[in-house]
Enzyme design. Structure first.
Site: not given
Ligand SMILES: *Cc1c(COP(=O)(O)O)cnc(C)c1O
Length: 484
Positions: A76, A78, A253, A282, A285, A291
């Protein structure tokens, strides 16, 4: 067809050692729950045998994957580096500091926060950091209070209502935005008054004048840029100008395209980090890590982002933060730039492969890592196309197209991405072949009556495509040298 393995396959150099590690790990798992060991082996076999074109997926290196399977999971931690609510976090501090340092260096960001468990968590941290900085802090100052706990019940209720009554402007779902950008099924849509900007109906491109007009009228606290299914680049300098004009905070994002930013394919006005107040992503990707999520911020927003725990998050996944540090270290290597460039070049090749075979692409092409195919010209819905492709071993996902006549469930599009297969070593020739196989399947698939889900594929097509893809997959193995 030759494999271009020079740009890909991280981990080939230590494949023999990784094989031993996996064999030992699977033997240990086998002794406790053999069905999990079995499913784990099958997952590798399935990933090796399928043409994975899902734009949000990739293959992390064995180093990244192995890093996650340790006792850091048991700890843990936090709080934040040096300020934990738990004792004995010295090694987690090392891990989190390194992940943040690699992220700052890689993206040229003043501050990085490595704790978010996923992209949605990263966005929640960002939303609340912006609300804390722009609404809560001035609200407290106005009331002469230092901390939310010092407010009376009545004052807190007023401030709470103000926090829950702010505006957000983001890209519409059907033109490629993400559910977490203020859409009602997601918590972001319940938190904010949301409005969307779309794309030009003729060109399919973002119209910055229209975004500016929407911002002037709606006056959002937060302007969100970023997408999951827009096949083009975004000018983030223009987005920042628009945000500044209306006093909005620019949140980018980059969940989908962080690998292209890290690999310096997107630079200048196309690199979000110098322009955004807060950037989220993320890590799994195009960035090819574990992940998870990551938040980058300017000095102004850093202190609030740093309070992501306890604001939004509980204990960090320290084993995943360790894997983020390893993946970000990989992304700082020169080979990652070659990879990122190949991802973009391969998307061009895939798009040209579709276009020259008469297929329709949203915006007419791509200049990032993804291609959005409008399947209505084949007389199919996205749902039918996705299923037929899967029958032939081609893994994609259906996706809405702008003003989609078939709605968000059946859709009219198929989204393709190049990050995963580029990691396997696919080059321009292989992606042209992929386009050929996809068009072969779709032009030999027929909708059944007026059904949006049922379809039939002409005899022999699925087998023919399976055989052709097996050949390219064999020439470009996933995790070359890794044997279980
Ligand atoms: C994939 C994605 C997310 C979410 O990611 P997770 O790890 O699945 O929660 C948020 N914003 C955009 C633009 C994404 O393509």
């Amino acid at each position: 067809m030759t494999a271009d393995s020079s740009i890909s396959a991280p981990g080939t150099e230590y494949a023999a050692t990784a094989s031993e590690a996996y064999r030992a790990a699977l033997a240990v798992i086998e002794s406790v729950e053999p069905r999990i060991a079995d499913a784990t082996r099958k997952e590798l076999a399935d990933q090796r045998d399928s043409l994975k074109l899902i734009a949000s997926e990739n293959y992390a290196s064995p180093a990244v994957l192995l890093t996650m399977g340790t006792w850091f999971s048991d700890k843990y931690a936090e709080g934040t580096v040096g300020h934990r609510f738990y004792a004995a976090c010295q090694n987690v501090d090392t891990v989190e500091s390194l992940a943040a340092e690699h992220a700052r260096e890689l993206f040229g960001a003043p501050y990085a926060y490595a704790q978010p468990h996923s992209g949605i968590d990263a966005n929640l941290v960002a939303f609340w950091a912006i609300l804390a900085t722009r609404i809560e802090a001035p609200g407290l100052a106005e009331l002469g209070a230092k901390h939310v706990n010092d407010l009376s019940e009545q004052d807190w209720e007023k401030l709470r209502n103000k926090l829950g009554n702010q505006r957000l402007l983001g890209m519409s779902l059907d033109t490629g935005g993400h559910l977490t950008h203020g859409f009602r099924p997601n918590i972001s849509g319940k938190m904010f008054h949301q409005r969307s900007y779309g794309t030009d109906a003729q060109t399919g491109l973002i119209d910055y004048d229209a975004v500016a007009a929407a911002a002037r009228e709606f006056k959002p606290l937060i302007l969100v840029a970023g997408y999951s299914a827009y096949p083009r680049r975004v000018n983030f300098a223009k987005m920042r100008e628009i945000a500044d004009e209306v006093g909005a905070t620019l949140l980018v994002d980059m969940a989908h395209f962080a690998g292209l930013v890290a690999g310096k394919v997107f630079t200048g006005d196309e690199d979000p980090v110098p322009h955004a107040h807060v950037t989220t992503t993320t890590t799994h990707k195009s960035l090819r890590g574990p992940r998870g999520g990551l938040v980058l911020a300017t000095e102004e927003y850093a202190p609030a982002v740093d309070k992501g725990c306890p604001m939004v998050l509980g204990g960090p996944l320290s084993h995943v933060m360790a894997a983020k540090a390893v993946a970000l270290a990989e992304a700082r290597q020169p080979a990652f730039r070659e990879y990122a460039q190949a991802v973009a070049d391969n998307a061009q090749s895939l798009a040209e492969g579709f276009t020259k075979r008469g297929a329709n692409l949203v915006t007419g092409g791509t200049d990032n890592h993804l291609v959005l195919l409008d399947v209505t010209s084949f007389g199919l819905t996205g749902r039918q196309a996705e299923s037929a492709l899967l029958d032939a071993g081609v893994v994609t996902n259906r996706n809405a197209v702008p003003a989609d006549p078939n709605g968000a469930w059946y859709t009219s599009g198929i989204r393709f991405g190049t990050p995963a297969l580029t990691t396997r070593g696919f080059g321009a020739a292989e992606f042209d072949k992929v386009a050929e196989l996809v068009v072969d399947v779709l032009s030999n698939t027929q909708a059944e009556g007026s059904s949006k889900a049922k379809y039939t594929i002409a005899d022999g097509v699925a087998d023919r495509v399976h055989a052709a893809s097996a050949e390219i997959l064999a020439a470009n193995p996933l995790y070359p040298g890794l044997t279980l």
